[in-house]
Design a protein around this motif. Sequence first.
Motif, PDB file in Angstrom:
ATOM      1  N   ILE A  72       0.856  -1.180   0.032  1.00  0.00           N
ATOM      2  CA  ILE A  72      -0.132   0.299   0.024  1.00  0.00           C
ATOM      3  C   ILE A  72       0.810   1.241  -0.126  1.00  0.00           C
ATOM      4  CG2 ILE A  72      -1.579   1.279   1.437  1.00  0.00           C
ATOM      5  CD1 ILE A  72      -2.849  -1.430   2.580  1.00  0.00           C
ATOM      6  N   THR A  73       1.909   1.330   0.895  1.00  0.00           N
ATOM      7  CA  THR A  73       2.831   2.534   0.930  1.00  0.00           C
ATOM      8  C   THR A  73       3.981   2.471   0.108  1.00  0.00           C
ATOM      9  OG1 THR A  73       4.047   1.534   2.571  1.00  0.00           O
ATOM     10  CG2 THR A  73       2.062   2.577   3.438  1.00  0.00           C
ATOM     11  N   SER A  88      12.762   7.784   8.177  1.00  0.00           N
ATOM     12  CA  SER A  88      11.445   8.576   8.258  1.00  0.00           C
ATOM     13  C   SER A  88      10.283   7.692   7.329  1.00  0.00           C
ATOM     14  CB  SER A  88      11.812   9.926   7.557  1.00  0.00           C
ATOM     15  OG  SER A  88      10.513  10.715   7.484  1.00  0.00           O
ATOM     16  N   ALA A  89      10.647   7.302   6.107  1.00  0.00           N
ATOM     17  CA  ALA A  89       9.703   6.595   4.972  1.00  0.00           C
ATOM     18  C   ALA A  89       9.243   5.418   5.865  1.00  0.00           C
ATOM     19  CB  ALA A  89      10.312   6.570   3.844  1.00  0.00           C
ATOM     20  N   ASN A  90      10.130   4.838   6.261  1.00  0.00           N
ATOM     21  CA  ASN A  90       9.631   3.389   6.861  1.00  0.00           C
ATOM     22  C   ASN A  90       8.881   3.574   8.292  1.00  0.00           C
ATOM     23  OD1 ASN A  90      11.107   1.901   4.952  1.00  0.00           O
ATOM     24  ND2 ASN A  90      12.968   1.823   6.088  1.00  0.00           N
ATOM     25  N   VAL A  91       9.357   4.357   9.196  1.00  0.00           N
ATOM     26  CA  VAL A  91       8.490   4.771  10.221  1.00  0.00           C
ATOM     27  C   VAL A  91       6.999   5.216   9.730  1.00  0.00           C
ATOM     28  CG1 VAL A  91       8.216   6.093  12.398  1.00  0.00           C
ATOM     29  CG2 VAL A  91      10.407   4.944  11.829  1.00  0.00           C
ATOM     30  N   HIS A  92       6.877   6.073   8.886  1.00  0.00           N
ATOM     31  CA  HIS A  92       5.761   6.516   8.310  1.00  0.00           C
ATOM     32  C   HIS A  92       4.798   5.405   7.862  1.00  0.00           C
ATOM     33  CE1 HIS A  92       2.912   8.471   5.704  1.00  0.00           C
ATOM     34  NE2 HIS A  92       2.811   9.369   6.608  1.00  0.00           N
ATOM     35  N   THR A 139      -0.018  13.150   6.837  1.00  0.00           N
ATOM     36  CA  THR A 139       1.330  13.329   6.886  1.00  0.00           C
ATOM     37  C   THR A 139       1.890  12.522   5.645  1.00  0.00           C
ATOM     38  OG1 THR A 139       2.001  12.021   8.474  1.00  0.00           O
ATOM     39  CG2 THR A 139       1.488  14.226   9.120  1.00  0.00           C
ATOM     40  N   ASN A 140       2.986  12.998   5.298  1.00  0.00           N
ATOM     41  CA  ASN A 140       3.829  12.281   4.330  1.00  0.00           C
ATOM     42  C   ASN A 140       5.352  11.554   4.668  1.00  0.00           C
ATOM     43  OD1 ASN A 140       2.159  12.806   2.039  1.00  0.00           O
ATOM     44  ND2 ASN A 140       2.983  14.909   1.734  1.00  0.00           N
TER      45      ASN A 140
END
Length: 424
Positions: free
Chosen positions: A47-48, A334-338, A381-382
């Motif tokens: 999905i992400t 950051s991308a992974n934690v989001h 948020t992104n």
Amino acid sequence: MTAPTTATDVNQPSLEHAPPAGRRMSWPVLCLVIAGALALTSLVRLITGADGITNVSQMSTALQLAVPIGLAGLGGLWAERAGVVNIGLEGMMILGTWFGAWAGFQWGPWTGVLVGLIGGALGGLLHAIVTVTFNVNHIVSGVAINILALGATRYLAPLAFEGRSGGSAKQSPAVDSLGHFTVPGLSDGLSDLNDKGWFFVSDVAGLLGGLVTNVSWLTLIAVALVPATWWILWRTAFGLRLRSCGENPIAAESLGVNVYKYKYLAVIISGALAGLGGVFLSIVANPFYLEGQTSGRGYIGLAAMIFGNWMPGGLAIGAGLFGYTDSLNLRGGSANVHALLLLGALLLVIGAIWLAVRKKYVNAVITLVVGALVFAWYAGTNEVPNQVVSATPYVITLVVLALSAQRLRMPKADGMPYRKGQGK
């Protein structure tokens, strides 16, 4: 005449007085839960688009970060199964980092492993003398050892490392590598399968690939110590007597067990394992000692042990979880934690449904509201701030302990003072 020590005799007092431990999850059910969690993670990845959350390099880094936490947790398990709380794991890890690097750069990395292990064991011996012989409060003793270890290494580092090539007051010279191994063929095949991006299959390949790619020999030893600990403590007469000291030392003494001896042995082994975790940090994770490099891993190891309900298998799962969240700092944090915010929201919704099925409606509503808030954070948020990424391992530690607290059952006499002959 002293009665013979048997498995039934030693365990009987603790079984009569121990609180109910609750139903344990069977291995098939546990495997299904892990598979379900991995499938949900795979769905979130699709999905992400955050492919980094299950790739081979991420899993390899997670394994490397989980090892020192797991070794510290194993150290805590040995001590607490004998009835001694070991808050001093952090200090014993610090001693392991310093002694391992000090010996390693002079006489080779394997000598560093041995000396670092001895350094941690000396910290365990000090803790045993203070708590077992003099009956000082275990928490006070552990905190004192943490402070003492930090102060001692700060004093010794300039004396040992300054003036050496690559050394300074806060850093040792470089230590030679212990070496790594990769399973040929299997590693490349799993990496290729992971790159396909298929649902679930590629994620399993990423997980397994991290276990066979660029693995240190010390990692292999650390992993082997988990089943070895289980076998020694739960399948040998030595382990039975040791555990009886943590459940009911008075009854164990009446059956001929030398409680002091077993407590001493357990805490010394505890310190040695924590010291080995420190060695891993200063020889494998980094090829040098660096002041402050334990970064609280001794405390997280203690949390992993509690999460695992004082059992080696559960401890290993907890160490893996904390190692994985810590690895997010190093690889696309950051991308992974989001992306994991969405995973957290889905898990909370599933938890709310489970609570509702069990007719815990208030808890179900609270869990659902928290899940909705986490999903709103994800959708609105992104990316997440770097401060959140850095705090993620510690937040996960607190959340996991809070959620698992109700099913925990510590050894009955853990942390309780004991004097020889007090049952007479």
